[in-house]
Write an enzyme that holds these catalytic residues in place. Structure first.
Site, PDB file in Angstrom:
ATOM      1  N   GLU A 119      -7.491  -9.753  44.044  1.00 25.39           N
ATOM      2  CA  GLU A 119      -6.657  -8.757  43.370  1.00 25.39           C
ATOM      3  C   GLU A 119      -5.740  -9.457  42.381  1.00 25.39           C
ATOM      4  O   GLU A 119      -5.088 -10.457  42.721  1.00 25.39           O
ATOM      5  CB  GLU A 119      -5.760  -8.024  44.391  1.00 25.39           C
ATOM      6  CG  GLU A 119      -6.506  -7.169  45.403  1.00 25.39           C
ATOM      7  CD  GLU A 119      -6.796  -5.752  44.907  1.00 25.39           C
ATOM      8  OE1 GLU A 119      -6.487  -5.457  43.730  1.00 25.39           O
ATOM      9  OE2 GLU A 119      -7.329  -4.974  45.701  1.00 25.39           O
ATOM     10  N   HIS A 157     -14.411  -4.446  40.266  1.00 28.09           N
ATOM     11  CA  HIS A 157     -14.556  -3.360  41.232  1.00 28.09           C
ATOM     12  C   HIS A 157     -15.269  -2.165  40.587  1.00 28.09           C
ATOM     13  O   HIS A 157     -16.094  -1.502  41.213  1.00 28.09           O
ATOM     14  CB  HIS A 157     -13.166  -2.952  41.752  1.00 28.09           C
ATOM     15  CG  HIS A 157     -13.194  -2.228  43.049  1.00 28.09           C
ATOM     16  ND1 HIS A 157     -12.063  -1.698  43.609  1.00 28.09           N
ATOM     17  CD2 HIS A 157     -14.222  -1.939  43.894  1.00 28.09           C
ATOM     18  CE1 HIS A 157     -12.397  -1.103  44.755  1.00 28.09           C
ATOM     19  NE2 HIS A 157     -13.689  -1.232  44.954  1.00 28.09           N
TER      20      HIS A 157
HETATM   21 ZN   LIG Z   1     -10.223  -2.513  43.388  1.00 25.74          ZN
END
Ligand SMILES: [Zn+2]
Length: 189
Positions: A119, A157
């Site tokens: 992230e 993602h």
């Molecule tokens: Zn994500």
């Protein structure tokens, strides 16, 4: 430049904060993909430590209206790269972190089984920091050495869950990232 080293699933050089949101990877599953995300809590606000609390199931949902929309979610990532470039590890790479959800990459389902989730503290609306690209390149170069099946299997993602997810978003500069990564990798040889 930060120095990183991978040993027994631990990224040395990263701050370690344990998340309970993981389980075992399926038996005989090699790590062969890196998934890049963005996250900020509340959205597009940085600092505050709320992401760290969220991944530890310690976020006070009453602090912000947005937090109530994610109340009770149990998620994690292996790594979080803050705006400063500081890298935090929440889950051992040998374990399965809960970052991708329903997903598929090259027709292989359930990316959590065989990927590492990273992230970036950020959002779909704002550029990322130079320090974040630097840390990401350094970390990914290390991970590719430690887990050679990754090769160039690095996806967003939004690539593995295109109908559900938009991160890392339009401001993530894939070209810059890939150029720096290949430069770093060739200079290491
Ligand atoms: Zn994500």
């Amino acid at each position: 430049m930060q120095q990183f080293e991978v040993q027994n699933g631990i990224l040395h050089g990263a701050t370690q904060i344990a998340s309970p949101n993981f389980n075992a990877r399926p038996a005989d599953t090699d790590i062969q993909l890196i998934v890049i995300h963005n996250i900020s809590l509340p959205p597009s606000q940085f600092g505050g430590g709320y992401i760290q609390q969220f991944f530890q199931n310690k976020l006070d949902w009453s602090i912000h209206p947005y937090f109530q929309t994610i109340e009770g979610m149990q998620v994690s990532a292996h790594l979080l790269i803050l705006r400063t470039g500081e890298v935090i590890q929440f889950v051992n790479f040998n374990d399965r972190s809960w970052h991708a959800g329903r997903s598929s990459y090259l027709a292989q389902q359930e990316c959590n089984d065989y990927s590492i989730g990273i992230e970036l503290e950020g959002s779909d609306d704002l550029p990322f920091e130079a320090e974040q690209y630097q840390a990401l390149v350094d970390v990914v170069a290390m991970l590719r050495q430690a887990y050679p099946k990754i090769q160039n299997h690095i996806a967003g993602h939004s690539d593995i869950a295109p109908k559900r997810k938009t991160d890392p978003g339009p401001y993530f500069d894939w070209q810059l990232f890939r150029q720096r990564l290949s430069k770093k990798t060739s200079s290491d040889l």
